[in-house]
Design a protein around this motif. Structure first.
Motif, mmCIF file in Angstrom:
data_model
loop_
_atom_site.group_PDB
_atom_site.id
_atom_site.type_symbol
_atom_site.label_atom_id
_atom_site.label_comp_id
_atom_site.label_asym_id
_atom_site.label_seq_id
_atom_site.Cartn_x
_atom_site.Cartn_y
_atom_site.Cartn_z
ATOM 1 N N SER A 170 0.859 -1.194 0.000
ATOM 2 C CA SER A 170 0.000 0.000 0.000
ATOM 3 C C SER A 170 0.885 1.231 0.000
ATOM 4 N N TRP A 171 0.343 2.335 -0.473
ATOM 5 C CA TRP A 171 1.123 3.561 -0.476
ATOM 6 C C TRP A 171 0.220 4.762 -0.251
ATOM 7 N N THR A 172 0.835 5.824 0.223
ATOM 8 C CA THR A 172 0.114 7.078 0.445
ATOM 9 C C THR A 172 1.053 8.224 0.114
ATOM 10 N N GLU A 173 0.490 9.338 -0.326
ATOM 11 C CA GLU A 173 1.295 10.496 -0.723
ATOM 12 C C GLU A 173 1.194 11.573 0.352
ATOM 13 N N ILE A 174 2.339 11.952 0.906
ATOM 14 C CA ILE A 174 2.399 13.001 1.933
ATOM 15 C C ILE A 174 3.361 14.077 1.452
ATOM 16 N N ASN A 175 2.854 15.307 1.295
ATOM 17 C CA ASN A 175 3.691 16.423 0.834
ATOM 18 C C ASN A 175 4.461 16.081 -0.440
ATOM 19 N N ILE B 249 4.652 4.402 13.897
ATOM 20 C CA ILE B 249 3.492 3.780 13.245
ATOM 21 C C ILE B 249 2.970 2.624 14.100
ATOM 22 N N HIS B 250 3.881 1.772 14.590
ATOM 23 C CA HIS B 250 3.468 0.647 15.438
ATOM 24 C C HIS B 250 2.826 1.136 16.734
ATOM 25 N N GLU B 251 3.388 2.189 17.283
ATOM 26 C CA GLU B 251 2.819 2.747 18.521
ATOM 27 C C GLU B 251 1.390 3.236 18.273
ATOM 28 N N LYS B 252 1.186 3.896 17.133
ATOM 29 C CA LYS B 252 -0.145 4.395 16.793
ATOM 30 C C LYS B 252 -1.114 3.236 16.593
ATOM 31 N N LEU B 253 -0.660 2.175 15.912
ATOM 32 C CA LEU B 253 -1.525 1.028 15.670
ATOM 33 C C LEU B 253 -1.879 0.290 16.963
ATOM 34 N N ASN B 254 -0.918 0.153 17.853
ATOM 35 C CA ASN B 254 -1.197 -0.521 19.131
ATOM 36 C C ASN B 254 -2.235 0.247 19.931
ATOM 37 N N ASP B 255 -2.120 1.576 19.905
ATOM 38 C CA ASP B 255 -3.089 2.416 20.611
ATOM 39 C C ASP B 255 -4.473 2.280 19.967
ATOM 40 N N LEU B 256 -4.501 2.268 18.624
ATOM 41 C CA LEU B 256 -5.770 2.117 17.910
ATOM 42 C C LEU B 256 -6.409 0.761 18.186
ATOM 43 N N GLU B 257 -5.602 -0.290 18.254
ATOM 44 C CA GLU B 257 -6.137 -1.629 18.470
ATOM 45 C C GLU B 257 -6.877 -1.712 19.802
ATOM 46 N N LYS B 258 -6.316 -1.102 20.836
ATOM 47 C CA LYS B 258 -6.975 -1.107 22.147
ATOM 48 C C LYS B 258 -8.327 -0.399 22.070
ATOM 49 N N LYS B 259 -8.340 0.767 21.423
ATOM 50 C CA LYS B 259 -9.583 1.534 21.320
ATOM 51 C C LYS B 259 -10.612 0.799 20.463
ATOM 52 N N MET B 260 -10.152 0.150 19.389
ATOM 53 C CA MET B 260 -11.074 -0.577 18.507
ATOM 54 C C MET B 260 -11.720 -1.745 19.243
ATOM 55 N N LYS B 261 -10.933 -2.468 20.029
ATOM 56 C CA LYS B 261 -11.479 -3.623 20.748
ATOM 57 C C LYS B 261 -12.493 -3.175 21.803
ATOM 58 N N LEU B 262 -12.230 -2.038 22.428
ATOM 59 C CA LEU B 262 -13.203 -1.492 23.385
ATOM 60 C C LEU B 262 -14.508 -1.115 22.677
ATOM 61 N N ALA B 263 -14.391 -0.714 21.408
ATOM 62 C CA ALA B 263 -15.576 -0.314 20.625
ATOM 63 C C ALA B 263 -16.299 -1.511 20.017
ATOM 64 N N GLY B 264 -15.715 -2.722 20.167
ATOM 65 C CA GLY B 264 -16.398 -3.919 19.667
ATOM 66 C C GLY B 264 -15.709 -4.629 18.530
ATOM 67 N N TYR B 265 -14.554 -4.148 18.111
ATOM 68 C CA TYR B 265 -13.832 -4.781 17.006
ATOM 69 C C TYR B 265 -13.265 -6.135 17.429
ATOM 70 N N VAL B 266 -13.479 -7.131 16.593
ATOM 71 C CA VAL B 266 -12.913 -8.466 16.806
ATOM 72 C C VAL B 266 -12.126 -8.829 15.556
ATOM 73 N N PRO B 267 -10.807 -9.059 15.677
ATOM 74 C CA PRO B 267 -10.008 -9.406 14.493
ATOM 75 C C PRO B 267 -10.573 -10.636 13.791
ATOM 76 N N ILE C 8 -2.375 3.779 6.735
ATOM 77 C CA ILE C 8 -3.389 4.632 7.375
ATOM 78 C C ILE C 8 -2.850 5.230 8.667
ATOM 79 N N ALA C 9 -2.160 4.417 9.468
ATOM 80 C CA ALA C 9 -1.582 4.932 10.715
ATOM 81 C C ALA C 9 -0.600 6.060 10.422
ATOM 82 N N PHE C 10 0.211 5.898 9.372
ATOM 83 C CA PHE C 10 1.157 6.950 8.986
ATOM 84 C C PHE C 10 0.404 8.202 8.550
ATOM 85 N N GLY C 11 -0.686 8.006 7.806
ATOM 86 C CA GLY C 11 -1.498 9.142 7.393
ATOM 87 C C GLY C 11 -2.099 9.878 8.572
#
Length: 641
Positions: free
Chosen positions: A510-515, A534-552, A579-582
């Motif tokens: 995947s790719w994204t364009e920044i500046n 990026i990993h730190e952001k994803l780990n934080d998101l995973e916790k919040k997603m699971k609290l919201a009902g996300y199941v991998p 996406i995390a980088f974005g």
């Protein structure tokens, strides 16, 4: 000769002033009453001045005034006759007028005969032109080149070669016609032989050879010729840029475009079409916007081709709003323009808008073509409008007489397959009047995976691999079906078969364009310099997603490993990394745009919905199938993809 004799048998009217003018008026040739303003500005004896005046009138399209000057001249040179002859020879339907003029020329020269040669070709085709050519008492190089170019243009290279070899003298035009003809008919070896045999080569010859190399994917050979050229035209630059883009090297094409601008060469609509296609392929929206600014500062701002290319670029780069605003400002919309906007809506999942625009196009009197119906069926597919899609498919043939192509069947198989109508999809494939394209079985295989139909998946894979034994899609999709059912022994067998057949799976990224900088990510990426953040952001998101009902959804972790490792592998999928980088780099209020070379997986699709709601961001993801617009926990595809 037959055509010439036939025409000479006809009753010939003397070319008197009165009879010719009367005939011209009856056929709407004389468009206005001749003026005599020039009578006081030249004398009848001034042949040169009169010839210049005739030429000026002809170039401006005023044949009426040109003919009036011709009539008033007491002394006429062969140049005079040729000038007025050329005016009538170019007008379709005025062959008899041109013939009468030609036969009145006191001393016709090679130019006179060449004008009539072109006139025969223009009115009666190449065969009749050849008859006149063979009867010509005077031939020059231009005469031979006219016939050789004519044969080359219609692909009759054998006849072109015979004339070429019979020519008493050749110039660079002769060699260029042969090289271009061989390239057009797909005979690259003969084109190369001709090119290197040419004692003299023009820019046209070099450019034709470059085009040929690019057409046959011999990019390095084209680059070598381009570097050797001492002089290049805009056509040469366009050929190289388009060749790069068509051969999957869009970055090189855009780099060469910048170099072209630096050398002072001004682009035309074709240049920008290729560059914007390159921007679309790379999803380079910022560069596309810079090209848009270049268009706005040039006369191309009102060019339909350039405008359509911009519409297509914005659509393919995920900016549908700008695409629409451009579309409505294009003053003269052709069919390609309408198709671009309808396709844009279809790709973005706005099926209803695409179909409404299709109806509007028909109301404007525009007749759809096969490309239009690919977009219409795609719109029905992405909107889940199965019955309507079937009606449009039948209408295409019955009401518009459009021949069905593999692309239409692929859309229909996808439409039926995604809706779970797998048996109907198979029946449709069996009814195809030609040998099914491999992509059709690939589409069916993808639908079988969605609906977990192992029997039909094996049927689709078998047919796909028979048609294309090197297709990674057939192996991978079938392996995915087995993996979803935990049949790891079958997965291992398929992977082993891929190795035996030297089939390499295309790695997902995947790719994204920044500046204006493109950042690329692969699953489980280890190379990006900001991977820790990026990993730190994803780990934080995973916790919040699971609290919201996300199941991998572990079904999409296609490895025979433990659940914890599967969750980790899913979290590091390439689209999630991008996406995390974005989220870390793109300002609030600006959509995050991510592009993937494969289909977005089901787990990522579910996770991105949660991320869009948690972060309050609009996230646009383009995969190989469509655009997904995620916002407030929902996707524009309504989970139908």
């Amino acid at each position: 000769m037959y055509c010439l004799r036939l025409l000479r048998r006809k009753k010939r009217n003397p070319l008197s002033t009165s009879s010719f003018v009367t005939l011209s008026i009856n056929q709407n040739l004389i468009l206005a009453t001749p003026t005599r303003q020039h009578d006081s500005s030249h004398t009848h004896n001034d042949v040169v001045a009169s010839n210049k005046l005739i030429t000026a009138y002809v170039r401006s399209g005023d044949v009426d005034s040109a003919f009036h000057v011709f009539q008033s001249m007491k002394v006429k040179s062969t140049v005079t006759w040729n000038s007025i002859l050329a005016a009538f020879a170019k007008k379709f339907g005025h062959f008899e007028h041109a013939r009468q003029l030609f036969e009145k020329i006191p001393q016709p020269n090679a130019v006179s005969y060449n004008i009539m040669l072109a006139c025969h070709w223009h009115h009666f085709g190449l065969h009749c032109a050849r008859g006149f050519f063979d009867s010509m008492p005077i031939k020059d190089i231009a005469s031979w080149n006219t016939m050789i170019s004519g044969y080359a243009q219609v692909g009759l290279m054998g006849e072109a070669r015979r004339l070429f070899e019979a020519m008493p003298e050749k110039n660079c035009v002769s060699w260029s016609a042969m090289v271009s003809g061989y390239v057009a008919c797909g005979d690259l070896d003969s084109a190369v032989e001709c090119f290197y045999a040419a004692p003299v080569r023009s820019v046209i010859t070099w450019t034709a050879m470059i085009t040929g190399y690019m057409k046959f994917r011999r990019v390095e050979s084209a680059e070598g010729l381009f570097q050797e050229m001492s002089m290049r035209t805009l056509v040469t630059w366009n050929s190289m840029i388009a060749g790069y883009v068509e051969n999957g090297r869009a970055e090189d094409g855009l780099r060469l475009f910048r170099k072209m601008l630096e050398t002072g060469v001004r682009p035309n609509a074709l240049s920008l079409t290729s560059v914007l296609l390159g921007c679309s392929n790379l999803s380079a929206l910022q560069l596309g916007k810079q090209v848009h600014q270049l268009v706005c500062k040039s006369p191309l701002i009102s060019d339909t081709t350039a405008g359509t290319s911009l519409v297509s670029m914005y659509s393919k780069c995920g900016d549908l709003q700008d695409a629409w605003e451009l579309f409505i400002r294009i003053p003269r919309k052709d069919l390609v323009c309408w198709n671009a906007m309808i396709s844009g809506y279809a790709q973005h999942g706005a099926g209803e808008k695409a179909l409404h625009l299709f109806d509007e196009m028909k109301n404007e009197g525009m007749k759809p073509d096969w490309i239009t119906f690919v977009a219409v069926l795609l719109a029905c597919n992405h909107a889940g409008l199965v019955d309507l899609g079937v009606r449009y498919f039948n209408t295409m043939v019955r009401e518009f007489g459009i021949e069905t192509k593999p692309e239409h069947y692929a859309c229909m198989v996808d439409l039926l397959g995604r809706a779970g109508k797998l048996s109907e999809a198979v029946d449709l494939i069996k009814s195809i009047p030609f040998k099914p394209h491999p992509a059709i079985y690939g589409t069916l295989l993808g639908a079988c995976r969605i609906h977990k139909n192992l029997q039909l998946a094996e049927f689709a894979a078998k047919n796909l691999l028979e048609l294309d034994p090197t297709s990674a899609t057939g192996y991978v999709q079938l392996a995915n079906v087995y993996a979803a059912q935990n049949r790891w022994d079958h997965v291992a067998r398929i992977r082993s078969s891929m190795k035996e057949n030297n089939v390499v799976k295309i790695p997902g990224y995947s790719w994204t364009e920044i500046n204006s900088v493109v950042h690329e990510f692969r699953s489980n990426d280890r190379l990006h310099p900001e991977l820790a953040s990026i990993h730190e952001k994803l780990n934080d998101l995973e916790k919040k997603m699971k609290l919201a009902g996300y199941v991998p959804d572990l079904e999409f972790a296609l490895h025979d490993v433990g659940e914890e490792l599967k969750e980790q592998l899913l979290l590091w999928h390439s689209e999630k990394l991008a996406i995390a980088f974005g989220l870390l780099k793109v300002p609030l209020g600006v959509p995050i745009r991510v592009f993937k070379n494969l289909r977005v997986c089901g787990d990522c699709h579910s996770a991105i919905k949660y991320i869009s709601a948690i972060e309050g961001r609009e996230i646009i993801v383009r995969d190989t199938t469509r655009f997904h617009h995620f916002k407030d926990g929902f996707c524009s595809c309504r989970d139908y993809w």
